[in-house]
Enzyme design. Structure first.
Site, PDB file in Angstrom:
ATOM      1  N   SER A   1      46.800  36.057  39.678  1.00 31.48           N
ATOM      2  CA  SER A   1      45.889  36.481  38.621  1.00 31.48           C
ATOM      3  C   SER A   1      44.461  36.115  38.991  1.00 31.48           C
ATOM      4  CB  SER A   1      46.302  35.866  37.290  1.00 31.48           C
ATOM      5  OG  SER A   1      46.244  34.469  37.374  1.00 31.48           O
ATOM      6  N   CYS A   2      43.567  36.734  38.276  1.00 33.24           N
ATOM      7  CA  CYS A   2      42.136  36.617  38.498  1.00 33.24           C
ATOM      8  C   CYS A   2      41.730  35.132  38.542  1.00 33.24           C
ATOM      9  CB  CYS A   2      41.442  37.313  37.335  1.00 33.24           C
ATOM     10  SG  CYS A   2      39.710  37.481  37.578  1.00 33.24           S
ATOM     11  N   PRO A   3      40.938  34.666  39.491  1.00 39.76           N
ATOM     12  CA  PRO A   3      40.187  35.447  40.486  1.00 39.76           C
ATOM     13  C   PRO A   3      40.879  35.569  41.845  1.00 39.76           C
ATOM     14  CG  PRO A   3      39.425  33.177  40.519  1.00 39.76           C
ATOM     15  CD  PRO A   3      40.563  33.229  39.539  1.00 39.76           C
TER      16      PRO A   3
ATOM     17  N   ASP B   1      47.620  42.318  39.057  1.00 40.13           N
ATOM     18  CA  ASP B   1      46.738  41.903  37.953  1.00 40.13           C
ATOM     19  C   ASP B   1      45.882  43.089  37.523  1.00 40.13           C
ATOM     20  OD1 ASP B   1      45.444  40.118  36.186  1.00 40.13           O
ATOM     21  OD2 ASP B   1      43.802  39.893  37.606  1.00 40.13           O
TER      22      ASP B   1
ATOM     23  N   SER C   1      38.569  33.021  36.423  1.00 47.21           N
ATOM     24  CA  SER C   1      37.313  33.119  37.158  1.00 47.21           C
ATOM     25  C   SER C   1      36.257  32.188  36.586  1.00 47.21           C
ATOM     26  CB  SER C   1      36.790  34.550  37.120  1.00 47.21           C
ATOM     27  OG  SER C   1      37.772  35.409  37.602  1.00 47.21           O
TER      28      SER C   1
END
Lengths: 75, 375
Positions: free
Chosen positions: A13-15, A40, B78
């Site tokens: 999943s991100c990032p 994702d 993120s």
């Protein structure tokens, strides 16, 4: 389509999909092609945006059973 | 330095208390421009996280050291990465736990006012999406209007207040968010009402909500009365609560009016919208306090975080209530409309009971602003 390097970023999943894509891209030479597979959903918009920012070209994008495959040519 | 984790509730307090905050939003530029965390005194910097993979040195001068800094992304990952990079560079910053997904879901209950006989009216402000739900409480009983899908928030609040949920209304078939109404009804045994004209395709049982219906809440019999007010949808119904409050659904907002096109029939319903706003509402008392089902911009929030304004003031100030000419009105509400809410057709299908997506999918469907108004 042929590629110089394949990257499996499925399940990440991100990032992480972008982090790994960038690292893989760094090992390629200009004009070479990276094939990357992700699951994702966020990567669907982020990979093209990242490629665009770096001047790389998305040659092809396809989706099959939740797996998104990009072919990206290095700038 | 260090990385802090902020919950959506903490960020909501910053919005409601008009605090200063610097938001570093690391989502895509498109996503940021489409939808962000709005605050009266918030400042923003949008740099997509993938432009920061080589380091944050370049943006350090743009990040203040004299105020709180919150890093935000879509889900969380993120923003954690960027917050850690900033921490390594000597800054103390926070990231938003759960990202914009969680922000979209957070609900803050705020008391709007007291009702006859010790009753209370609460507004549940969903800051991230601009959705407003309501709970009328009186002597052990409660009614809910326009509940969003987080049923626990309402059932827990009812428990906390020691009230039994008896009646649940939707002012119309929503297109921007998924209703929690019938699910709360199933859990609590309450009656679930929908306007029949919006419910022709629904596949579950409901009680028809028609003009003039009145339910009474608690021993002091607080009236919740239905007023047919079509235009956003053909079934759209308003409520007058305790002769004090006018719950307008998606017909009238504080600084805008409802759009008539989300069920695909703008041309047919524009006349109904005109009639509701310029005739039916004009017959009501100016002193009623309007409580809409949405807000669009942060300026619509009052000092205490509620979204509420006297009907008389709206008649004076709301542009959508001050268009003299029928043709101009028609043109404003049917031409050049803003984009529709994300996944609005699927959301209508969910609210009709025709599809039942997984929770994760429901979250995806509801991403973004509500977009139910025309300004």
């Amino acid at each position: 389509m042929n590629s110089n390097l394949q990257l499996d970023a499925k399940g990440l999943s991100c990032p992480m999909p972008i982090v790994k894509t960038k690292k893989a891209m760094d090992t390629l030479a200009t004009g070479e092609i990276l094939e990357v597979q992700v699951t994702d959903k966020g990567a669907l918009a982020d990979i093209p945006a990242w490629a665009n920012a770096g001047g790389h070209t998305i040659l092809d994008k396809s989706e099959d059973a939740g797996v998104i495959t990009f072919f990206i040519q290095k700038a | 330095m260090s990385v802090l984790k902020w919950s959506a509730a903490e960020v909501a307090r910053k919005v409601i208390d008009n605090k200063e905050l610097f938001i570093l939003d690391v989502r895509n530029t498109d996503a940021f421009e489409d939808w962000k965390i709005d605050g009266h005194k918030f400042e923003y910097l949008n740099i997509p996280y993938f432009e920061l993979l080589d380091g944050v040195e370049e943006i350090l001068p743009k990040i203040p050291t004299d105020k709180d800094v919150l890093v935000v992304c879509a889900k969380e990952g993120s923003s954690m990465m960027v917050a850690e990079m900033l921490s390594d560079a000597g800054r103390t910053v926070a990231y938003l736990e759960g990202g914009m997904k969680t922000w979209s879901e957070y609900l803050e209950p705020i008391k709007v006012g007291d009702l006859t006989g010790g009753g209370e009216l609460y507004q549940f402000v969903r800051l991230g999406k601009g959705c407003l739900s309501y709970m009328v409480i009186s002597e052990g009983e409660a009614a809910i209007i326009d509940a969003v899908r987080f049923t626990d928030v309402f059932t827990n609040f009812a428990k906390e207040k020691n009230v039994q949920i008896k009646h649940i209304f939707d002012t119309h078939l929503h297109a921007d968010h998924i209703s929690g109404g019938r699910h709360i009804a199933a859990q609590t045994g309450a009656t679930y009402y929908l306007p029949p004209k919006d419910a022709e395709e629904v596949v579950f049982d409901y009680t028809p909500l028609v003009d003039g219906n009145v339910v009474q809440i608690g021993a002091s019999k607080i009236d919740v009365g239905a007023l047919y007010s079509p235009g956003h949808t053909i079934g759209s119904t308003s409520f007058v609560v305790d002769n004090k409050y006018l719950l307008t659904g998606d017909i009238l907002f504080i600084d805008s009016i409802g759009r008539p096109d989300l069920a695909g029939l703008a041309e047919d319903w524009v006349g109904d919208l005109r009639e509701t706003l310029y005739k039916r509402y004009r017959e009501l008392s100016d002193d009623l306090v309007v409580l809409p089902a949405h807000f669009m911009i942060i300026d619509e929030l009052n000092e205490d975080g509620t979204v509420a304004k006297r009907l008389g003031e709206l008649f004076a100030e709301n542009h959508g209530l001050n268009i003299e000419d029928d043709e101009t009105f028609r043109s404003i509400v049917t031409d050049n409309l803003p984009p529709q809410p994300n996944a609005y057709q699927e959301i209508r299908q969910v609210n009709m009971g025709k599809i039942t997506p997984a929770i994760e999918e429901q979250t995806e469907m509801e991403i973004g602003p509500n977009r139910c108004a025309v300004r």
